[in-house]
Design a protein around this motif. Structure first.
Motif, mmCIF file in Angstrom:
data_model
loop_
_atom_site.group_PDB
_atom_site.id
_atom_site.type_symbol
_atom_site.label_atom_id
_atom_site.label_comp_id
_atom_site.label_asym_id
_atom_site.label_seq_id
_atom_site.Cartn_x
_atom_site.Cartn_y
_atom_site.Cartn_z
ATOM 1 N N GLY A 96 0.917 -1.172 0.010
ATOM 2 C CA GLY A 96 -0.099 0.036 0.104
ATOM 3 C C GLY A 96 0.966 1.414 0.078
ATOM 4 O O GLY A 96 1.617 1.464 -1.021
ATOM 5 N N GLU A 97 0.419 2.238 0.998
ATOM 6 C CA GLU A 97 1.197 3.588 1.027
ATOM 7 C C GLU A 97 2.791 3.208 1.367
ATOM 8 O O GLU A 97 3.558 4.095 0.672
ATOM 9 C CB GLU A 97 0.675 4.109 2.085
ATOM 10 C CG GLU A 97 1.181 5.780 2.219
ATOM 11 C CD GLU A 97 0.497 6.367 3.053
ATOM 12 O OE1 GLU A 97 1.030 7.641 3.605
ATOM 13 O OE2 GLU A 97 -0.746 6.193 3.594
ATOM 14 N N ALA A 98 3.040 2.296 2.041
ATOM 15 C CA ALA A 98 4.497 2.067 2.294
ATOM 16 C C ALA A 98 5.241 1.426 1.207
ATOM 17 O O ALA A 98 6.465 2.141 0.953
ATOM 18 C CB ALA A 98 4.716 0.921 3.540
ATOM 19 N N MET A 99 4.547 0.798 0.260
ATOM 20 C CA MET A 99 5.146 0.529 -0.938
ATOM 21 C C MET A 99 5.504 1.842 -1.926
ATOM 22 O O MET A 99 6.475 1.943 -2.463
ATOM 23 C CB MET A 99 4.334 -0.388 -1.566
ATOM 24 C CG MET A 99 5.042 -1.344 -2.812
ATOM 25 S SD MET A 99 6.647 -2.120 -2.627
ATOM 26 C CE MET A 99 6.126 -3.323 -1.813
ATOM 27 N N ASP A 100 4.371 2.673 -1.757
ATOM 28 C CA ASP A 100 4.410 3.737 -2.627
ATOM 29 C C ASP A 100 5.563 4.678 -2.224
ATOM 30 O O ASP A 100 6.221 5.431 -3.049
ATOM 31 C CB ASP A 100 3.142 4.468 -2.528
ATOM 32 C CG ASP A 100 1.985 3.618 -3.394
ATOM 33 O OD1 ASP A 100 2.215 2.842 -4.250
ATOM 34 O OD2 ASP A 100 0.645 4.341 -2.963
#
Length: 175
Positions: free
Chosen positions: A52-56
């Motif tokens: 999610g946001e961590a991957m982004d």
């Protein structure tokens, strides 16, 4: 105790017998292993686990770091290469031809780190060309980290063996 003797003992140029050199060596390799292309390891692990946001965030920071590395290498890469070769050659000559232990210690610290720099440029180019996303990016960053760790183990082992030999030679000469 004399102040001069205290300062001389604290700033000992016999590097391989100095605790501060070994602490510095451990910190340098620990930092090189922790910061993968300028991305902290905990961020890579969090992105792998949570997505999610961590991957982004991971993808954005990796893109920024790779672009920065590639920009620096394209703009001033030849100058950096020339200066690095000059410094490393000077340290190698002083250290191993003229037997200056401080130069040996600095060479054994900087030469492997220059290889880490070349590996980083290579990985940044690979990431820029293939533009991996998600877990493929995590895999590429972790592969880079493993290469740096293997080089670190080899470097620390070589430095420890050379330092031990230098300390043994020094103790035989002065006993």
């Amino acid at each position: 105790m004399d102040l001069y003797a205290t300062v001389r003992e604290l700033i000992d140029l016999r590097s391989f017998s100095n605790l501060w050199y070994w602490i510095g060596l451990a910190v340098v390799w620990s930092s090189a292993s922790h910061w993968v292309l300028g991305v902290p390891l905990d961020m890579i692990q969090r992105a792998k686990k949570r997505g999610g946001e961590a991957m982004d965030d991971l993808q954005s920071l990796t893109r920024i770091s790779c672009n920065r590395i590639l920009y620096i290498s394209s703009v001033s890469g030849l100058w950096l290469l020339g200066f690095s070769c000059f410094v490393l050659t000077g340290l190698a000559m002083l250290g191993f031809y003229y037997n200056v232990e401080f130069a040996q210690a600095v060479f054994l610290l900087l030469f492997p780190m220059s290889i880490v720099g070349l590996i980083s440029i290579s990985t940044a180019r690979l990431i820029d060309e293939k533009k991996p996303q998600g877990l493929a990016l995590v895999k590429q960053l972790m592969r880079h980290r493993i290469y740096v760790q293997l080089l670190g183990v080899l470097s620390i082992f070589t430095t420890a063996m050379w330092g031990m030999a230098q300390n043994m030679n020094y103790s035989v000469l002065f006993n």
